[in-house]
Design a protein around this motif. Structure first.
Motif, PDB file in Angstrom:
ATOM      1  N   PHE A   1       8.043   5.382  15.888  1.00  0.00           N
ATOM      2  CA  PHE A   1       7.736   4.248  16.276  1.00  0.00           C
ATOM      3  C   PHE A   1       6.709   3.679  15.172  1.00  0.00           C
ATOM      4  CE2 PHE A   1       8.984   6.386  20.201  1.00  0.00           C
ATOM      5  CZ  PHE A   1       9.919   5.497  20.784  1.00  0.00           C
ATOM      6  N   GLN A   2       6.518   2.342  15.234  1.00  0.00           N
ATOM      7  CA  GLN A   2       5.329   1.748  14.287  1.00  0.00           C
ATOM      8  C   GLN A   2       4.003   2.113  14.590  1.00  0.00           C
ATOM      9  OE1 GLN A   2       5.470  -2.422  14.004  1.00  0.00           O
ATOM     10  NE2 GLN A   2       3.696  -2.582  12.976  1.00  0.00           N
ATOM     11  N   ASP A   3       3.786   2.249  16.108  1.00  0.00           N
ATOM     12  CA  ASP A   3       2.315   2.384  16.640  1.00  0.00           C
ATOM     13  C   ASP A   3       2.259   3.948  17.012  1.00  0.00           C
ATOM     14  OD1 ASP A   3       4.108   2.505  18.650  1.00  0.00           O
ATOM     15  OD2 ASP A   3       2.885   1.100  19.791  1.00  0.00           O
ATOM     16  N   TYR A   4       3.016   4.766  16.410  1.00  0.00           N
ATOM     17  CA  TYR A   4       3.200   6.236  16.576  1.00  0.00           C
ATOM     18  C   TYR A   4       3.196   6.821  17.630  1.00  0.00           C
ATOM     19  CZ  TYR A   4       0.037   4.979  12.313  1.00  0.00           C
ATOM     20  OH  TYR A   4      -0.384   4.475  11.265  1.00  0.00           O
TER      21      TYR A   4
ATOM     22  N   ALA B   1      13.784   4.469  12.990  1.00  0.00           N
ATOM     23  CA  ALA B   1      12.605   4.412  12.511  1.00  0.00           C
ATOM     24  C   ALA B   1      12.277   2.862  12.436  1.00  0.00           C
ATOM     25  CB  ALA B   1      12.320   4.839  11.022  1.00  0.00           C
ATOM     26  N   ASP B   2      11.254   2.541  13.574  1.00  0.00           N
ATOM     27  CA  ASP B   2      10.852   1.165  13.629  1.00  0.00           C
ATOM     28  C   ASP B   2       9.609   0.832  12.752  1.00  0.00           C
ATOM     29  OD1 ASP B   2      10.801  -1.455  14.509  1.00  0.00           O
ATOM     30  OD2 ASP B   2      10.142  -1.020  16.524  1.00  0.00           O
ATOM     31  N   GLU B   3       9.634   0.167  11.745  1.00  0.00           N
ATOM     32  CA  GLU B   3       8.635  -0.264  10.776  1.00  0.00           C
ATOM     33  C   GLU B   3       7.651   1.033  10.563  1.00  0.00           C
ATOM     34  OE1 GLU B   3       8.110  -2.986   9.432  1.00  0.00           O
ATOM     35  OE2 GLU B   3       9.065  -4.436  10.426  1.00  0.00           O
ATOM     36  N   PRO B   4       8.353   2.209  10.017  1.00  0.00           N
ATOM     37  CA  PRO B   4       7.479   3.281   9.939  1.00  0.00           C
ATOM     38  C   PRO B   4       6.324   3.393   9.066  1.00  0.00           C
ATOM     39  CG  PRO B   4       9.684   3.735   9.022  1.00  0.00           C
ATOM     40  CD  PRO B   4       9.660   2.376   9.567  1.00  0.00           C
ATOM     41  N   THR B   5       6.324   2.400   8.014  1.00  0.00           N
ATOM     42  CA  THR B   5       5.416   2.396   6.981  1.00  0.00           C
ATOM     43  C   THR B   5       4.519   0.889   7.144  1.00  0.00           C
ATOM     44  OG1 THR B   5       6.800   0.825   5.498  1.00  0.00           O
ATOM     45  CG2 THR B   5       6.875   3.420   5.572  1.00  0.00           C
ATOM     46  N   ALA B   6       4.650   0.242   8.314  1.00  0.00           N
ATOM     47  CA  ALA B   6       4.017  -1.343   8.385  1.00  0.00           C
ATOM     48  C   ALA B   6       2.428  -0.976   8.249  1.00  0.00           C
ATOM     49  CB  ALA B   6       4.528  -1.864   9.637  1.00  0.00           C
ATOM     50  N   ASN B   7       1.902   0.009   9.003  1.00  0.00           N
ATOM     51  CA  ASN B   7       0.360   0.350   9.127  1.00  0.00           C
ATOM     52  C   ASN B   7      -0.244   1.255   8.323  1.00  0.00           C
ATOM     53  OD1 ASN B   7       0.575  -1.537  11.571  1.00  0.00           O
ATOM     54  ND2 ASN B   7       1.105   0.356  12.757  1.00  0.00           N
ATOM     55  N   LEU B   8       0.547   1.301   6.990  1.00  0.00           N
ATOM     56  CA  LEU B   8      -0.069   2.327   5.981  1.00  0.00           C
ATOM     57  C   LEU B   8      -0.442   1.710   4.681  1.00  0.00           C
ATOM     58  CD1 LEU B   8       2.695   5.144   6.866  1.00  0.00           C
ATOM     59  CD2 LEU B   8       0.404   4.990   7.667  1.00  0.00           C
ATOM     60  N   ASP B   9      -1.237   2.150   4.004  1.00  0.00           N
ATOM     61  CA  ASP B   9      -1.255   1.959   2.665  1.00  0.00           C
ATOM     62  C   ASP B   9      -0.238   2.247   1.765  1.00  0.00           C
ATOM     63  OD1 ASP B   9      -1.934   4.650   1.083  1.00  0.00           O
ATOM     64  OD2 ASP B   9      -3.332   4.629   2.748  1.00  0.00           O
ATOM     65  N   LYS B  10      -0.071   1.750   0.523  1.00  0.00           N
ATOM     66  CA  LYS B  10       1.259   1.663  -0.433  1.00  0.00           C
ATOM     67  C   LYS B  10       1.332   3.315  -0.593  1.00  0.00           C
ATOM     68  CE  LYS B  10       3.531  -0.541  -4.055  1.00  0.00           C
ATOM     69  NZ  LYS B  10       3.111  -1.764  -5.232  1.00  0.00           N
ATOM     70  N   GLU B  11       0.414   3.746  -0.980  1.00  0.00           N
ATOM     71  CA  GLU B  11       0.549   5.419  -1.509  1.00  0.00           C
ATOM     72  C   GLU B  11       1.116   6.196  -0.472  1.00  0.00           C
ATOM     73  OE1 GLU B  11      -1.906   9.078  -3.378  1.00  0.00           O
ATOM     74  OE2 GLU B  11      -2.504   7.258  -3.299  1.00  0.00           O
ATOM     75  N   THR B  12       0.650   5.977   1.059  1.00  0.00           N
ATOM     76  CA  THR B  12       0.885   6.573   1.990  1.00  0.00           C
ATOM     77  C   THR B  12       2.413   6.314   2.478  1.00  0.00           C
ATOM     78  OG1 THR B  12      -1.558   6.907   2.646  1.00  0.00           O
ATOM     79  CG2 THR B  12       0.225   7.424   4.387  1.00  0.00           C
ATOM     80  N   ALA B  13       2.537   5.054   2.373  1.00  0.00           N
ATOM     81  CA  ALA B  13       3.981   4.723   2.727  1.00  0.00           C
ATOM     82  C   ALA B  13       5.029   5.255   1.939  1.00  0.00           C
ATOM     83  CB  ALA B  13       3.845   3.134   2.673  1.00  0.00           C
ATOM     84  N   ASN B  14       4.542   5.258   0.519  1.00  0.00           N
ATOM     85  CA  ASN B  14       5.639   5.969  -0.264  1.00  0.00           C
ATOM     86  C   ASN B  14       5.822   7.521   0.178  1.00  0.00           C
ATOM     87  OD1 ASN B  14       5.886   3.711  -1.927  1.00  0.00           O
ATOM     88  ND2 ASN B  14       4.341   4.208  -3.390  1.00  0.00           N
ATOM     89  N   GLY B  15       4.774   8.087   0.509  1.00  0.00           N
ATOM     90  CA  GLY B  15       5.061   9.376   0.875  1.00  0.00           C
ATOM     91  C   GLY B  15       5.922   9.582   2.158  1.00  0.00           C
ATOM     92  N   ILE B  16       5.897   8.666   3.096  1.00  0.00           N
ATOM     93  CA  ILE B  16       6.701   8.599   4.331  1.00  0.00           C
ATOM     94  C   ILE B  16       8.104   8.672   3.842  1.00  0.00           C
ATOM     95  CG2 ILE B  16       7.142   7.388   6.443  1.00  0.00           C
ATOM     96  CD1 ILE B  16       4.714   9.353   6.796  1.00  0.00           C
ATOM     97  N   MET B  17       8.367   7.573   2.923  1.00  0.00           N
ATOM     98  CA  MET B  17       9.543   7.309   2.711  1.00  0.00           C
ATOM     99  C   MET B  17      10.083   8.440   1.687  1.00  0.00           C
ATOM    100  SD  MET B  17      10.861   4.392   3.649  1.00  0.00           S
ATOM    101  CE  MET B  17      12.058   4.636   3.172  1.00  0.00           C
ATOM    102  N   ASN B  18       9.443   8.915   1.038  1.00  0.00           N
ATOM    103  CA  ASN B  18      10.115  10.253   0.404  1.00  0.00           C
ATOM    104  C   ASN B  18      10.561  11.348   1.590  1.00  0.00           C
ATOM    105  OD1 ASN B  18       9.402   9.462  -2.000  1.00  0.00           O
ATOM    106  ND2 ASN B  18       7.394  10.462  -2.363  1.00  0.00           N
ATOM    107  N   VAL B  19       9.726  11.475   2.623  1.00  0.00           N
ATOM    108  CA  VAL B  19      10.191  12.346   3.411  1.00  0.00           C
ATOM    109  C   VAL B  19      11.451  11.929   4.190  1.00  0.00           C
ATOM    110  CG1 VAL B  19       9.659  13.172   6.029  1.00  0.00           C
ATOM    111  CG2 VAL B  19       7.807  13.182   4.229  1.00  0.00           C
ATOM    112  N   LEU B  20      11.647  10.559   4.524  1.00  0.00           N
ATOM    113  CA  LEU B  20      12.832   9.930   5.207  1.00  0.00           C
ATOM    114  C   LEU B  20      13.938  10.199   4.248  1.00  0.00           C
ATOM    115  CD1 LEU B  20      11.292   6.910   6.835  1.00  0.00           C
ATOM    116  CD2 LEU B  20      11.763   9.177   7.929  1.00  0.00           C
ATOM    117  N   ASN B  21      13.704   9.899   2.916  1.00  0.00           N
ATOM    118  CA  ASN B  21      14.899   9.976   1.971  1.00  0.00           C
ATOM    119  C   ASN B  21      15.471  11.438   1.904  1.00  0.00           C
ATOM    120  OD1 ASN B  21      15.322   7.298   0.977  1.00  0.00           O
ATOM    121  ND2 ASN B  21      13.317   7.446  -0.273  1.00  0.00           N
TER     122      ASN B  21
END
Length: 220
Positions: free
Chosen positions: A86-89, A162-182
């Motif tokens: 969820f977007q809000d964890y 995954a519902d907006e899993p990076t929406a509340n995160l800064d760019k670097e942290t969001a990239n890290g989350i996307m690496n996990v999902l990929n």
């Protein structure tokens, strides 16, 4: 794997038509982005997949089963195969990181020992090994989202929503989350990710389905 056939969802009390005659098929192993602005129907599309909502018209099938016709035991069985981020964890504030991630396994009746064994590898992989005994309020946004991912994949689902899993995160942290999902997708897990962020879909591989006002306006 997951099919929407002539699927519509109406919320009469809000006078909202969230989805209009959706026809989609998600295949095993796909990474699919549901792209659209707020209010386009992205969250409803995901909620129908794990039967948090029921279609007003049409049907949704998962692994060949019409979700509308499942009895409670069947719904529980389906949900064991689907992880949700969820977007809000949605972490329980009075439970530690490890206890939050343990929730789906506890519900399924795993022993404490088997839960710890399974989660140890996941926590190490997500760089959470030193965060196991911390509560959500003691974690950064990125750490909370990684705990939410640990919880979602703890039962080894075949499909991850995954519902907006990076929406509340800064760019670097969001990239890290996307690496996990990929990485999870490369290991064979099917993933459907709802987002309003076009840049995210340009930088990461996958099929893009665009929604607008509850309709699929493009797919590719």
């Amino acid at each position: 794997m997951l099919t929407y056939y002539k699927t519509s969802k109406i919320y009469p009390h809000r006078k909202v038509i969230a989805l209009r005659n959706i026809n989609l098929t998600i295949e095993q192993g796909e990474m699919v982005y549901i792209l659209g602005p707020t209010g386009s129907g992205k969250t409803t599309l995901l909620e129908l997949a794990y039967r948090a909502q029921m279609p007003t018209f049409g049907q949704v099938t998962f692994m060949g089963k019409n979700l509308k016709h499942l009895l409670p035991a069947g719904v529980a069985a389906i949900r064991r195969q689907i992880g949700v981020i969820f977007q809000d964890y949605r972490l329980v504030p009075y439970r530690t990181s490890l206890e939050n991630a343990s929730l789906p396994l506890e519900v399924q009746g795993y022993s404490d020992k088997s839960i710890r064994t399974r989660l140890e590898g996941i926590f190490n992989w997500l760089a959470l090994q030193n965060k196991r005994d911390l509560f959500p309020a003691e974690l950064s946004g990125g750490e909370q989202q990684r705990v939410a991912i640990a919880r979602a994949i703890a039962s080894e689902p075949v499909l991850l929503l995954a519902d907006e899993p990076t929406a509340n995160l800064d760019k670097e942290t969001a990239n890290g989350i996307m690496n996990v999902l990929n990485t999870l997708n490369q290991r064979g897990m099917s993933i459907i990710l709802a987002t309003h962020n076009e840049e995210l879909t340009r930088k990461n591989p996958g099929r893009i389905i665009k929604l607008c006002e509850g309709r699929v306006i493009s797919e590719g």
